[in-house]
Scaffold this motif. Structure first.
Motif, PDB file in Angstrom:
ATOM      1  N   LEU A   1       0.829  -1.212   0.000  1.00  0.00           N
ATOM      2  CA  LEU A   1       0.000   0.000   0.000  1.00  0.00           C
ATOM      3  C   LEU A   1       0.864   1.262   0.000  1.00  0.00           C
ATOM      4  CD1 LEU A   1      -2.785   1.457   0.438  1.00  0.00           C
ATOM      5  CD2 LEU A   1      -2.295   1.322   2.883  1.00  0.00           C
TER       6      LEU A   1
ATOM      7  N   LEU B   1       1.120   4.096  -2.812  1.00  0.00           N
ATOM      8  CA  LEU B   1       0.743   5.485  -2.521  1.00  0.00           C
ATOM      9  C   LEU B   1       1.873   6.436  -2.902  1.00  0.00           C
ATOM     10  CD1 LEU B   1      -1.000   5.156   0.976  1.00  0.00           C
ATOM     11  CD2 LEU B   1      -2.092   5.922  -1.147  1.00  0.00           C
TER      12      LEU B   1
ATOM     13  N   ALA C   1      -2.933   3.529  -5.942  1.00  0.00           N
ATOM     14  CA  ALA C   1      -2.886   2.552  -4.856  1.00  0.00           C
ATOM     15  C   ALA C   1      -4.184   1.756  -4.737  1.00  0.00           C
ATOM     16  CB  ALA C   1      -2.569   3.259  -3.537  1.00  0.00           C
TER      17      ALA C   1
ATOM     18  N   CYS D   1      -4.154  -2.170  -4.616  1.00  0.00           N
ATOM     19  CA  CYS D   1      -4.715  -2.917  -3.478  1.00  0.00           C
ATOM     20  C   CYS D   1      -5.794  -3.874  -3.940  1.00  0.00           C
ATOM     21  CB  CYS D   1      -5.331  -1.971  -2.456  1.00  0.00           C
ATOM     22  SG  CYS D   1      -4.124  -1.311  -1.342  1.00  0.00           S
ATOM     23  N   SER D   2      -6.653  -3.380  -4.829  1.00  0.00           N
ATOM     24  CA  SER D   2      -7.751  -4.246  -5.213  1.00  0.00           C
ATOM     25  C   SER D   2      -7.241  -5.419  -6.048  1.00  0.00           C
ATOM     26  CB  SER D   2      -8.844  -3.452  -5.926  1.00  0.00           C
ATOM     27  OG  SER D   2      -8.642  -3.456  -7.295  1.00  0.00           O
TER      28      SER D   2
ATOM     29  N   GLN E   1      -5.880  -9.737  -2.072  1.00  0.00           N
ATOM     30  CA  GLN E   1      -6.305 -11.138  -1.901  1.00  0.00           C
ATOM     31  C   GLN E   1      -5.167 -12.102  -2.223  1.00  0.00           C
ATOM     32  OE1 GLN E   1      -9.246 -12.043  -0.508  1.00  0.00           O
ATOM     33  NE2 GLN E   1      -9.610  -9.858  -0.294  1.00  0.00           N
TER      34      GLN E   1
ATOM     35  N   ARG F   1      -7.500 -10.352   7.013  1.00  0.00           N
ATOM     36  CA  ARG F   1      -7.851  -9.030   7.537  1.00  0.00           C
ATOM     37  C   ARG F   1      -9.363  -8.942   7.422  1.00  0.00           C
ATOM     38  NH1 ARG F   1      -5.583  -4.326   4.529  1.00  0.00           N
ATOM     39  NH2 ARG F   1      -6.495  -5.418   2.765  1.00  0.00           N
TER      40      ARG F   1
ATOM     41  N   SER G   1     -13.318  -7.185   8.975  1.00  0.00           N
ATOM     42  CA  SER G   1     -13.984  -6.002   9.503  1.00  0.00           C
ATOM     43  C   SER G   1     -15.474  -6.280   9.562  1.00  0.00           C
ATOM     44  CB  SER G   1     -13.710  -4.831   8.545  1.00  0.00           C
ATOM     45  OG  SER G   1     -14.427  -3.678   8.946  1.00  0.00           O
TER      46      SER G   1
ATOM     47  N   LYS H   1     -17.376  -3.770   8.653  1.00  0.00           N
ATOM     48  CA  LYS H   1     -17.771  -2.941   7.507  1.00  0.00           C
ATOM     49  C   LYS H   1     -16.858  -3.300   6.351  1.00  0.00           C
ATOM     50  CE  LYS H   1     -18.505   1.461   8.380  1.00  0.00           C
ATOM     51  NZ  LYS H   1     -18.240   2.806   8.969  1.00  0.00           N
TER      52      LYS H   1
ATOM     53  N   ARG I   1     -15.171  -4.070   2.738  1.00  0.00           N
ATOM     54  CA  ARG I   1     -15.036  -3.625   1.358  1.00  0.00           C
ATOM     55  C   ARG I   1     -15.145  -4.867   0.464  1.00  0.00           C
ATOM     56  NH1 ARG I   1     -11.304   1.184   0.324  1.00  0.00           N
ATOM     57  NH2 ARG I   1     -13.326   2.116   0.809  1.00  0.00           N
TER      58      ARG I   1
ATOM     59  N   ASP J   1     -13.228 -10.945   2.659  1.00  0.00           N
ATOM     60  CA  ASP J   1     -12.567 -10.724   3.943  1.00  0.00           C
ATOM     61  C   ASP J   1     -13.496 -10.977   5.128  1.00  0.00           C
ATOM     62  OD1 ASP J   1     -10.059  -9.996   2.876  1.00  0.00           O
ATOM     63  OD2 ASP J   1     -10.792  -7.987   2.425  1.00  0.00           O
TER      64      ASP J   1
ATOM     65  N   GLY K   1      -6.235  -0.163  13.353  1.00  0.00           N
ATOM     66  CA  GLY K   1      -6.766   1.191  13.520  1.00  0.00           C
ATOM     67  C   GLY K   1      -6.640   1.996  12.239  1.00  0.00           C
TER      68      GLY K   1
ATOM     69  N   THR L   1      -3.109   7.791   6.773  1.00  0.00           N
ATOM     70  CA  THR L   1      -2.819   7.107   5.504  1.00  0.00           C
ATOM     71  C   THR L   1      -4.058   6.470   4.898  1.00  0.00           C
ATOM     72  OG1 THR L   1      -0.986   6.237   6.826  1.00  0.00           O
ATOM     73  CG2 THR L   1      -1.075   5.560   4.522  1.00  0.00           C
TER      74      THR L   1
ATOM     75  N   ALA M   1     -16.861   0.177   3.574  1.00  0.00           N
ATOM     76  CA  ALA M   1     -15.659   0.563   4.337  1.00  0.00           C
ATOM     77  C   ALA M   1     -15.246   2.012   4.138  1.00  0.00           C
ATOM     78  CB  ALA M   1     -14.514  -0.384   3.985  1.00  0.00           C
TER      79      ALA M   1
ATOM     80  N   ARG N   1     -10.805  -0.153  12.527  1.00  0.00           N
ATOM     81  CA  ARG N   1     -11.199  -0.559  11.172  1.00  0.00           C
ATOM     82  C   ARG N   1     -11.555  -2.035  11.124  1.00  0.00           C
ATOM     83  NH1 ARG N   1     -12.866  -2.182   6.976  1.00  0.00           N
ATOM     84  NH2 ARG N   1     -11.896  -2.045   4.931  1.00  0.00           N
TER      85      ARG N   1
HETATM   86  C1  HEC Z   1      -5.425   3.500  -1.856  1.00  0.00           C
HETATM   87  C2  HEC Z   1      -6.642   3.080  -1.234  1.00  0.00           C
HETATM   88  C3  HEC Z   1      -6.566   2.466   0.133  1.00  0.00           C
HETATM   89  C4  HEC Z   1      -5.923   2.953   1.241  1.00  0.00           C
HETATM   90  C5  HEC Z   1      -5.109   4.225   1.358  1.00  0.00           C
HETATM   91  C6  HEC Z   1      -6.205   2.026   2.297  1.00  0.00           C
HETATM   92  N1  HEC Z   1      -6.991   1.010   1.862  1.00  0.00           N
HETATM   93 FE1  HEC Z   1      -7.750  -0.489   2.976  1.00  0.00          FE
HETATM   94  N2  HEC Z   1      -8.577  -1.310   1.335  1.00  0.00           N
HETATM   95  C7  HEC Z   1      -8.493  -0.786   0.061  1.00  0.00           C
HETATM   96  C8  HEC Z   1      -9.056  -1.721  -0.880  1.00  0.00           C
HETATM   97  C9  HEC Z   1      -9.178  -1.525  -2.385  1.00  0.00           C
HETATM   98  C10 HEC Z   1      -9.453  -2.849  -0.137  1.00  0.00           C
HETATM   99  C11 HEC Z   1     -10.068  -4.144  -0.657  1.00  0.00           C
HETATM  100  C12 HEC Z   1      -8.937  -5.099  -1.034  1.00  0.00           C
HETATM  101  C13 HEC Z   1      -9.430  -6.415  -1.574  1.00  0.00           C
HETATM  102  O1  HEC Z   1     -10.191  -6.437  -2.531  1.00  0.00           O
HETATM  103  O2  HEC Z   1      -9.016  -7.447  -1.013  1.00  0.00           O
HETATM  104  C14 HEC Z   1      -9.121  -2.555   1.251  1.00  0.00           C
HETATM  105  C15 HEC Z   1      -9.358  -3.431   2.291  1.00  0.00           C
HETATM  106  C16 HEC Z   1      -8.979  -3.219   3.589  1.00  0.00           C
HETATM  107  C17 HEC Z   1      -9.179  -4.158   4.676  1.00  0.00           C
HETATM  108  C18 HEC Z   1      -9.756  -5.560   4.587  1.00  0.00           C
HETATM  109  C19 HEC Z   1     -11.175  -5.640   5.035  1.00  0.00           C
HETATM  110  C20 HEC Z   1     -12.190  -5.291   3.976  1.00  0.00           C
HETATM  111  O3  HEC Z   1     -13.023  -4.408   4.242  1.00  0.00           O
HETATM  112  O4  HEC Z   1     -12.185  -5.904   2.886  1.00  0.00           O
HETATM  113  C21 HEC Z   1      -8.670  -3.571   5.793  1.00  0.00           C
HETATM  114  C22 HEC Z   1      -8.648  -4.154   7.189  1.00  0.00           C
HETATM  115  C23 HEC Z   1      -8.153  -2.290   5.405  1.00  0.00           C
HETATM  116  N3  HEC Z   1      -8.377  -2.089   4.065  1.00  0.00           N
HETATM  117  C24 HEC Z   1      -7.546  -1.410   6.268  1.00  0.00           C
HETATM  118  C25 HEC Z   1      -6.870  -0.269   5.858  1.00  0.00           C
HETATM  119  C26 HEC Z   1      -6.089   0.564   6.754  1.00  0.00           C
HETATM  120  C27 HEC Z   1      -5.939   0.344   8.244  1.00  0.00           C
HETATM  121  C28 HEC Z   1      -5.553   1.548   5.992  1.00  0.00           C
HETATM  122  C29 HEC Z   1      -4.598   2.626   6.427  1.00  0.00           C
HETATM  123  C30 HEC Z   1      -3.366   2.160   7.002  1.00  0.00           C
HETATM  124  C31 HEC Z   1      -6.010   1.343   4.624  1.00  0.00           C
HETATM  125  N4  HEC Z   1      -6.812   0.230   4.590  1.00  0.00           N
HETATM  126  C32 HEC Z   1      -5.700   2.166   3.577  1.00  0.00           C
HETATM  127  C33 HEC Z   1      -7.992   0.443  -0.280  1.00  0.00           C
HETATM  128  C34 HEC Z   1      -7.232   1.237   0.542  1.00  0.00           C
END
Ligand code: HEC
Length: 203
Positions: free
Chosen positions: A61, A65, A73, A77-78, A82, A98, A100, A102, A104, A108, A151, A155, A183, A192
């Motif tokens: 991540l 970024l 990013a 991430c997407s 996984q 990981r 939650s 809530k 995304r 997960d 948490g 970021t 999310a 989170r």
């Molecule tokens: C650039 C965008 C971006 C940022 C910044 C980001 N995330 Fe995410 N986050 C995502 C995406 C996209 C997914 C879904 C990933 C997937 O499809 O597996 C995700 C999924 C997650 C999940 C897994 C649970 C779920 O809802 O699917 C957690 C926990 C999480 N993020 C925590 C964080 C935390 C804590 C931070 C900050 C440190 C953070 N993320 C920053 C884009 C982001």
């Protein structure tokens, strides 16, 4: 590589990985591992698997970024979150993820014991929560479980913050990949979710 950002994170990760040490393995001198040392080994493996998933996801991540901002990013991430989780599970033999309340990505979704922990936290802020580290009876036998609260910090807000503050390019990716996305709307300090791992105690 964003090594400076990584180094800044290290103390956090080390705290996460070293809290509540499980003590020296017992029974080492008997030649046969004792029940206690098998439990210690399973717990160490669970902690290590969770640590690996947390570090690798965060590194990916932060790198993304730093190379193209949130719009890049979110795509990275997407595409990769996984795959990272699957690889870490395969490499370590642990169930790991990981999660939650809530979500995304529905993939997960938490296992029962993680769900129970998440629900029990209510409206607590991340720093008011306490993780799990221990060995438990489960339907499949004795298992070592490790859970670390996740948490929200600054970021995270570009993709998990107030929907009004999320940029259009990020919103577009989120809407197309995660039509059911729950999310967003988090503030710094919020809980989170949880980083968790489970390893069966060897018999
Ligand atoms: C650039 C965008 C971006 C940022 C910044 C980001 N995330 Fe995410 N986050 C995502 C995406 C996209 C997914 C879904 C990933 C997937 O499809 O597996 C995700 C999924 C997650 C999940 C897994 C649970 C779920 O809802 O699917 C957690 C926990 C999480 N993020 C925590 C964080 C935390 C804590 C931070 C900050 C440190 C953070 N993320 C920053 C884009 C982001």
């Amino acid at each position: 590589m964003s090594s400076r950002r990584l180094i800044a994170m290290l103390p956090l990760l080390m705290i996460a990985c070293s809290s509540g040490g499980s003590g020296a393995p017992s029974g080492a001198s008997s030649g046969k591992p004792s029940a206690q040392s098998k439990e210690d080994a399973a717990l160490a493996a669970a902690k290590s698997a969770a640590g690996k998933l947390g570090t690798e996801t965060r590194t990916k991540l932060v790198d993304a970024l730093n190379n193209g901002g949130p719009a890049n990013a979110v795509t990275v991430c997407s595409a990769e979150a996984q795959a990272i989780a699957e690889r870490v599970a395969k490499e370590t033999g642990a169930s790991v993820g990981r999660s939650s309340l809530k979500l995304r990505n529905v993939k997960d979704a938490p296992p029962g014991w993680v769900q129970t922990w998440l629900v029990a936290q209510g409206d607590k802020k991340a720093d008011q929560t306490q993780g799990i580290e221990g060995v438990f009876d489960s339907p499949v036998g004795r298992v070592a479980r490790f859970l670390k609260p996740i948490g929200i910090d600054g970021t995270c807000l570009s993709c998990h913050g107030d929907p009004d503050s999320i940029s259009e390019p990020v919103k577009t990716v989120l809407a197309s990949k995660y039509p059911e996305d729950k999310a967003t709307g988090y503030k710094a300090g919020d809980l989170r979710g949880a980083l968790w791992a489970e390893v069966p105690v060897g018999r």
